[in-house]
Enzyme design. Structure first.
Site, PDB file in Angstrom:
ATOM      1  N   ASP A   1      -7.561  19.054 -14.658  1.00 50.32           N
ATOM      2  CA  ASP A   1      -7.879  17.693 -15.099  1.00 50.32           C
ATOM      3  C   ASP A   1      -7.500  17.613 -16.579  1.00 50.32           C
ATOM      4  OD1 ASP A   1      -9.053  15.345 -16.054  1.00 50.32           O
ATOM      5  OD2 ASP A   1     -10.722  15.475 -14.637  1.00 50.32           O
TER       6      ASP A   1
ATOM      7  N   LYS B   1      -8.756   6.302 -19.003  1.00 51.54           N
ATOM      8  CA  LYS B   1      -9.112   6.811 -20.316  1.00 51.54           C
ATOM      9  C   LYS B   1      -7.940   6.679 -21.291  1.00 51.54           C
ATOM     10  CE  LYS B   1     -13.014   7.950 -18.291  1.00 51.54           C
ATOM     11  NZ  LYS B   1     -12.788   7.962 -16.852  1.00 51.54           N
TER      12      LYS B   1
ATOM     13  N   ARG C   1       0.829  -1.196   0.000  1.00 52.69           N
ATOM     14  CA  ARG C   1       0.000   0.000   0.000  1.00 52.69           C
ATOM     15  C   ARG C   1       0.868   1.251   0.000  1.00 52.69           C
ATOM     16  NH1 ARG C   1      -1.271   2.256   4.501  1.00 52.69           N
ATOM     17  NH2 ARG C   1      -1.489   0.298   5.645  1.00 52.69           N
TER      18      ARG C   1
ATOM     19  N   TYR D   1     -16.885  17.153 -15.182  1.00 57.34           N
ATOM     20  CA  TYR D   1     -17.312  15.751 -15.172  1.00 57.34           C
ATOM     21  C   TYR D   1     -18.352  15.518 -14.073  1.00 57.34           C
ATOM     22  CZ  TYR D   1     -17.038  10.780 -13.953  1.00 57.34           C
ATOM     23  OH  TYR D   1     -17.351   9.483 -13.621  1.00 57.34           O
TER      24      TYR D   1
END
Length: 381
Positions: free
Chosen positions: A171, A196, A46, A98
């Site tokens: 973004d 994406k 992690r 978004y």
């Protein structure tokens, strides 16, 4: 080294143990230690994992960043960034954002006492300073925006944000670092949904944050470890694999988008085409200045919501699906799909809007399929 070379080699030296040319998938949760606190840079996955490290180093290089942090999703990255903000502080955000980010801001953080101001893209480019004060912590923009393909002047927004000590977050998902590098334009932080264009094959979910600010990076590294929204090694490997072909894919996405736009512009059933590569687009001049090309996302308007809903279900090569940026072309109705959470907002997506994620198939097939779908739309009355 040039972009295409760094995409293949940055952070990805052959494996020292075996000579593997491809970065291995270090599928482990923990790492052996030579003594208490003595290890080879990794103790628990992690906190860090070698596959993730390779991704972070490569993508940071592509974004002209000194520091990169990978996350389990774009919204995981956004959630982590929001821990840089305290209740009572303000985030100024582009209103054409978004839907998932708007949902998070309006339904998760606003009820907890975080303040949000939403501005149109042109106001962020030309009049942002008038909306900022000492409580503003972040200015959050997309450029191009999702789903209306608006453009924000990143340099101008950064200048205004810095006057009040705020951070500009961009973004960059729609453009990708191949077409636009916001840190070079003055932004403080870049965020991606690596799901994406960076992954590029619709087979992984991930997020990423890049910055040149060492204090911001140190805080993000702590939050990454403490909040735990980290990608697994296989997800990291998939995005890293996608980066290797990002340049050639983006070139094809852009070329196909131009062909699609040219077809839609002349079609009698299309009311308007939204694409920053069009000279008539209100943000074209800014986009031409801060982008190397105009991307693979195209939106267009038809006469009515019913026409839009019927049309997106009628294509055969274009797949009706949410998401974007994969090698296959996708079509969707933002008002009912990706941006349904903004339906009650003053800046809801238009009901007659269709969003295209132009893939890398043969442009002729994409155009023919749209022509077939549009031909079946009932004539306007």
């Amino acid at each position: 080294m040039e972009f295409e070379t760094r995409a293949i080699h940055a952070g990805q030296a052959p494996d020292a143990a075996t000579g593997s040319v491809t970065t291995p998938i270090y599928q482990t949760s923990t790492f052996a230690q030579e003594a208490v606190g003595v290890h080879k840079g990794y103790d628990y996955a992690r906190v860090a994992n070698p596959t993730r490290t390779a991704l972070e180093e490569c993508l940071a290089s592509l974004e002209s960043a000194a520091h990169g942090h990978a996350f389990s999703s774009g919204l995981g990255a956004t959630t982590t960034l929001m821990h840089l903000v305290d209740p009572g502080q303000r985030v100024v955000c582009v209103n054409d954002v978004y839907g998932g980010v708007y949902r998070m801001f309006s339904q998760v953080y606003a009820p907890k006492g975080y303040a949000f101001t939403y501005l149109p893209p042109e106001e962020l480019s030309t009049g942002l300073a008038a909306h900022l004060d000492e409580t503003t912590r972040l200015v959050w923009v997309e450029s191009p925006t999702n789903p209306l393909l608006n453009v924000v002047d990143i340099h101008a927004a950064a200048t205004a944000a810095h006057e009040v000590g705020a951070l500009l977050v961009v973004d960059n998902t729609f453009a990708s670092p191949f077409l636009q590098r916001p840190l070079e334009l003055g932004a403080d932080v870049v965020v991606h949904s690596t799901t994406k264009y960076l992954g590029g094959h619709s087979d992984v979910v991930g997020g990423f944050v890049a910055t040149n600010d060492p204090a911001v990076s140190e805080r993000l590294r702590f939050l990454q470890k403490s909040l735990g929204a980290v990608p697994g090694p296989f997800d990291s490997w998939l995005v890293l694999r996608g980066l290797k072909t990002l340049a050639v894919r983006m070139q094809r996405h852009c070329a196909n988008a131009r062909a699609v736009v040219a077809f839609l512009e002349d079609h009698p059933r299309v009311v308007d085409v939204l694409y920053p590569g069009r000279p008539s687009h209100p943000g074209h001049e800014i986009a031409a200045r801060q982008m190397d090309d105009f991307g693979g996302m195209v939106s267009f308007l038809v006469e009515s919501e019913d026409e839009a809903v019927d049309l997106v279900a009628r294509t055969r090569v274009w797949t009706l699906a949410e998401s974007l940026g994969g090698v296959e072309s996708l079509i969707e109705h933002p008002y009912r799909m990706t941006h349904a959470s903004t339906a009650d907002a003053p800046f809801a997506a238009p009901r007659n809007l269709i969003r295209l994620s132009v893939g890398i198939e043969a442009a002729e097939d994409l155009v023919d399929d749209l022509a077939h779908a549009l031909a079946a739309v009932p004539a306007r009355t």
